[in-house]
Scaffold this motif. Structure first.
Motif, PDB file in Angstrom:
ATOM      1  N   GLU A 182      69.975   7.824 -10.358  1.00  0.00           N
ATOM      2  CA  GLU A 182      70.268   8.089  -8.951  1.00  0.00           C
ATOM      3  C   GLU A 182      69.871   9.510  -8.540  1.00  0.00           C
ATOM      4  OE1 GLU A 182      74.335   8.174  -6.369  1.00  0.00           O
ATOM      5  OE2 GLU A 182      73.869   6.282  -7.400  1.00  0.00           O
ATOM      6  N   ALA A 183      69.847  10.446  -9.491  1.00  0.00           N
ATOM      7  CA  ALA A 183      69.439  11.814  -9.177  1.00  0.00           C
ATOM      8  C   ALA A 183      67.971  11.892  -8.789  1.00  0.00           C
ATOM      9  CB  ALA A 183      69.712  12.724 -10.370  1.00  0.00           C
ATOM     10  N   TYR A 184      67.196  10.883  -9.154  1.00  0.00           N
ATOM     11  CA  TYR A 184      65.772  10.837  -8.854  1.00  0.00           C
ATOM     12  C   TYR A 184      65.422   9.785  -7.809  1.00  0.00           C
ATOM     13  CZ  TYR A 184      65.568  13.643 -13.062  1.00  0.00           C
ATOM     14  OH  TYR A 184      65.768  14.646 -13.989  1.00  0.00           O
ATOM     15  N   ALA A 185      66.234   8.723  -7.706  1.00  0.00           N
ATOM     16  CA  ALA A 185      65.874   7.591  -6.848  1.00  0.00           C
ATOM     17  C   ALA A 185      66.812   7.368  -5.678  1.00  0.00           C
ATOM     18  CB  ALA A 185      65.783   6.310  -7.676  1.00  0.00           C
ATOM     19  N   GLY A 186      68.027   7.890  -5.712  1.00  0.00           N
ATOM     20  CA  GLY A 186      68.963   7.693  -4.601  1.00  0.00           C
ATOM     21  C   GLY A 186      68.499   8.434  -3.356  1.00  0.00           C
ATOM     22  N   ARG A 187      68.652   7.802  -2.208  1.00  0.00           N
ATOM     23  CA  ARG A 187      68.173   8.403  -0.964  1.00  0.00           C
ATOM     24  C   ARG A 187      68.858   9.740  -0.667  1.00  0.00           C
ATOM     25  NH1 ARG A 187      68.691   4.125   3.260  1.00  0.00           N
ATOM     26  NH2 ARG A 187      70.843   4.857   3.341  1.00  0.00           N
ATOM     27  N   ALA A 188      70.143   9.857  -0.980  1.00  0.00           N
ATOM     28  CA  ALA A 188      70.845  11.120  -0.737  1.00  0.00           C
ATOM     29  C   ALA A 188      70.278  12.232  -1.603  1.00  0.00           C
ATOM     30  CB  ALA A 188      72.338  10.946  -0.995  1.00  0.00           C
ATOM     31  N   ALA A 189      70.025  11.936  -2.871  1.00  0.00           N
ATOM     32  CA  ALA A 189      69.455  12.939  -3.765  1.00  0.00           C
ATOM     33  C   ALA A 189      68.025  13.283  -3.359  1.00  0.00           C
ATOM     34  CB  ALA A 189      69.492  12.428  -5.205  1.00  0.00           C
ATOM     35  N   MET A 190      67.264  12.276  -2.919  1.00  0.00           N
ATOM     36  CA  MET A 190      65.895  12.527  -2.465  1.00  0.00           C
ATOM     37  C   MET A 190      65.884  13.421  -1.225  1.00  0.00           C
ATOM     38  SD  MET A 190      64.502   8.646  -3.027  1.00  0.00           S
ATOM     39  CE  MET A 190      63.120   8.838  -1.920  1.00  0.00           C
ATOM     40  N   GLU A 191      66.838  13.183  -0.318  1.00  0.00           N
ATOM     41  CA  GLU A 191      66.925  14.023   0.879  1.00  0.00           C
ATOM     42  C   GLU A 191      67.231  15.473   0.502  1.00  0.00           C
ATOM     43  OE1 GLU A 191      69.664  14.540   4.902  1.00  0.00           O
ATOM     44  OE2 GLU A 191      69.303  12.536   4.089  1.00  0.00           O
ATOM     45  N   ALA A 192      68.169  15.667  -0.419  1.00  0.00           N
ATOM     46  CA  ALA A 192      68.500  17.029  -0.848  1.00  0.00           C
ATOM     47  C   ALA A 192      67.286  17.709  -1.463  1.00  0.00           C
ATOM     48  CB  ALA A 192      69.656  16.990  -1.846  1.00  0.00           C
ATOM     49  N   ARG A 193      66.532  16.971  -2.249  1.00  0.00           N
ATOM     50  CA  ARG A 193      65.322  17.520  -2.875  1.00  0.00           C
ATOM     51  C   ARG A 193      64.269  17.861  -1.817  1.00  0.00           C
ATOM     52  NH1 ARG A 193      63.738  20.341  -7.223  1.00  0.00           N
ATOM     53  NH2 ARG A 193      61.758  19.644  -8.081  1.00  0.00           N
ATOM     54  N   ALA A 194      64.093  16.990  -0.840  1.00  0.00           N
ATOM     55  CA  ALA A 194      63.131  17.245   0.223  1.00  0.00           C
ATOM     56  C   ALA A 194      63.509  18.494   1.017  1.00  0.00           C
ATOM     57  CB  ALA A 194      63.028  16.037   1.150  1.00  0.00           C
ATOM     58  N   ARG A 195      64.793  18.643   1.298  1.00  0.00           N
ATOM     59  CA  ARG A 195      65.262  19.807   2.054  1.00  0.00           C
ATOM     60  C   ARG A 195      65.023  21.101   1.269  1.00  0.00           C
ATOM     61  NH1 ARG A 195      68.257  19.801   6.517  1.00  0.00           N
ATOM     62  NH2 ARG A 195      68.921  17.630   6.215  1.00  0.00           N
ATOM     63  N   VAL A 237      90.355   1.964  -2.472  1.00  0.00           N
ATOM     64  CA  VAL A 237      89.007   2.381  -2.865  1.00  0.00           C
ATOM     65  C   VAL A 237      89.050   3.859  -3.232  1.00  0.00           C
ATOM     66  CG1 VAL A 237      86.622   2.680  -2.122  1.00  0.00           C
ATOM     67  CG2 VAL A 237      87.910   0.665  -1.395  1.00  0.00           C
ATOM     68  N   SER A 238      88.477   4.197  -4.381  1.00  0.00           N
ATOM     69  CA  SER A 238      88.374   5.584  -4.812  1.00  0.00           C
ATOM     70  C   SER A 238      86.975   5.855  -5.342  1.00  0.00           C
ATOM     71  CB  SER A 238      89.419   5.891  -5.893  1.00  0.00           C
ATOM     72  OG  SER A 238      89.264   5.023  -7.000  1.00  0.00           O
ATOM     73  N   THR A 239      86.666   7.124  -5.565  1.00  0.00           N
ATOM     74  CA  THR A 239      85.378   7.552  -6.117  1.00  0.00           C
ATOM     75  C   THR A 239      84.214   7.052  -5.273  1.00  0.00           C
ATOM     76  OG1 THR A 239      86.478   7.156  -8.252  1.00  0.00           O
ATOM     77  CG2 THR A 239      84.242   7.968  -8.346  1.00  0.00           C
ATOM     78  N   ALA A 240      84.384   7.023  -3.959  1.00  0.00           N
ATOM     79  CA  ALA A 240      83.299   6.595  -3.058  1.00  0.00           C
ATOM     80  C   ALA A 240      82.513   7.829  -2.638  1.00  0.00           C
ATOM     81  CB  ALA A 240      83.877   5.874  -1.851  1.00  0.00           C
ATOM     82  N   ARG A 241      81.718   8.355  -3.561  1.00  0.00           N
ATOM     83  CA  ARG A 241      81.088   9.669  -3.360  1.00  0.00           C
ATOM     84  C   ARG A 241      80.007   9.667  -2.296  1.00  0.00           C
ATOM     85  NH1 ARG A 241      81.703   9.470  -9.097  1.00  0.00           N
ATOM     86  NH2 ARG A 241      83.234  10.980  -9.838  1.00  0.00           N
ATOM     87  N   ASN A 242      79.444   8.497  -1.978  1.00  0.00           N
ATOM     88  CA  ASN A 242      78.395   8.454  -0.960  1.00  0.00           C
ATOM     89  C   ASN A 242      78.948   8.322   0.457  1.00  0.00           C
ATOM     90  OD1 ASN A 242      76.175   8.758  -2.688  1.00  0.00           O
ATOM     91  ND2 ASN A 242      76.209   6.591  -3.223  1.00  0.00           N
TER      92      ASN A 242
END
Length: 410
Positions: free
Chosen positions: A190-203, A88-93
């Motif tokens: 994903e920059a707008y809807a992914g939970r990780a991106a949303m968390e970064a935006r909230a922070r 497995v590669s490119t598993a950025r999450n």
């Protein structure tokens, strides 16, 4: 404990950005044991692999079988899966996952049984097609809305894998030169809807002085990330940042999914993943509405449905990977019927409690509570080790890699 001479049992592991779901199921896909562990937030692929081993061992304990007695274990993993090796590669999450890691071989050595690896979203889509909401259809787009946004495609009853990178719907561009995505590119859905991106935006907004309860709720629940249940609770409390970011996510999902639909023209779209399952039908209705302005064939739009298998979908799909290899079939083929036939399989659950687990699980639970039929309780870490009896139908699944020799089907 079970033995190799007992009924054929298969393991399935769904590796997510915040949690690991492991099950042991029989040939009829009845879940006999399950376990839920948090995904490590540090330590790289070695730490993740160790937690996967612990999760399937716990599920085996609930089922009364040793891991080595399983016919095989399937794993649905984020990232790019090498079908030949299980790497497995490119598993950025996932934490500190740099380069390629031999996940299949590592797990096979530890468990003493063959391990089959597939893309997490495709195997979850295969499960919904074969066992869940997608059963009445011949074509399907699965959209798994969680830490990231992934997609799986079924065309003419078969998974469409492309050259290995098909279904990356989270990286459909919804805004030219838009917000930076975790993948490094700009304007992805994903920059707008992914939970990780949303968390970064909230922070970022909190650090600029805006008020939000999101991170207090996270700490109160003993979490290190904004889980789906944290977002849902913040919504219930009318948190302005949570509302605005989820509104933005719905608009991005609507535009991105409609763009994919304009290309593929599938019969149905199934929305799953941690946020998709947790927020459920009300948000699926909103996504359906957000798609319409962007859908070219608006006279015949696709059915848009919430995933019927709940939190078990990914793990069931992973177990189906083993079924596919055992029976030598290249892909799932579900029986078709009317859309009214798409009720969830018994015990799999569609509606969820505060934990994002299907209701009827035999008790209240925390953020990472047990799935339907498990009858277990979670600890503060979100781990649950149970025996279960969730009965579902039979089928096979797609996108696979295998390490070790799969025994002949019985």
């Amino acid at each position: 404990m079970g033995s190799a001479s007992g009924p054929p049992l298969r393991g399935g592991i769904d590796l997510g950005g915040t949690k690991i779901e492991a099950i042991v199921a029989d040939a009829d896909h009845t879940v006999l044991g399950s376990s839920r562990h948090p995904t490590p937030s540090a330590g790289g692929p070695e730490a993740v692999a160790a937690e996967l081993v612990a999760a399937i061992q716990a599920a085996c304990k609930g089922a009364g079988v040793e891991p080595a007695a399983l016919q095989g274990v399937g794993v649905g993993s984020p990232g790019v899966v090498d079908e030949a090796t299980g790497a497995v590669s490119t598993a950025r999450n996932l934490p500190d996952w740099e380069g390629s890691f031999e996940l299949g071989a590592t797990l096979s050595r530890e468990l003493g049984t063959p391990v089959v690896v597939g893309n997490d979203v495709q195997v979850a889509t295969d499960a919904e097609f074969a066992l869940g909401a997608g059963r009445p259809y011949s074509s399907l787009l699965g959209v798994m809305w969680g830490t990231g946004v992934g997609g799986g495609i079924i065309l003419d009853h078969r998974p469409w894998l492309g050259r290995g990178g098909a279904g990356e719907i989270g990286h459909v561009v919804v805004k030219i030169d838009g917000r930076r995505c975790p993948c490094g590119r700009r304007g992805c859905m994903e920059a707008y809807a992914g939970r990780a991106a949303m968390e970064a935006r909230a922070r970022q907004r909190m650090e600029k002085g805006e008020r939000t309860e999101l991170f207090k709720l996270m700490k109160d629940r003993g979490r290190t990330k904004l889980t789906s249940a944290v977002w849902a609770k913040a919504l219930e409390r009318g948190d302005r940042i949570a509302i605005e970011l989820l509104d933005e996510a719905v608009e991005a999902l609507g535009a991105g999914i409609a763009s994919a639909q304009n290309l593929l023209d599938v019969e149905a779209v199934v929305i799953g993943g941690g946020l998709g399952v947790r927020l459920g039908e009300p948000f699926v209705r909103r996504i359906r509405k957000a798609m319409l302005p962007h859908t070219f064939n608006d006279v015949h739009p696709p059915d848009v449905l919430v995933a019927a298998l709940g939190d078990l979908g990914g793990a069931l799909g992973a177990a189906l990977l083993v079924s596919r290899r055992l029976e030598g079939k290249p892909a799932p083929v579900a029986a078709t019927g009317s859309a009214g036939d798409a009720s969830p399989p018994s015990g799999s659950g569609g509606e969820t409690d505060d934990a994002g687990a299907p209701l009827g699980s035999g008790g209240e639970s925390g953020d990472a509570g047990p799935t339907s039929g498990s009858g277990g309780e979670t600890d503060d870490a979100g781990a649950v080790d149970t025996a279960a009896g969730s009965g579902v139908g039979s089928a096979e699944a797609g996108d696979t890699a295998v390490t070790g020799e799969i025994p002949s089907a019985l």
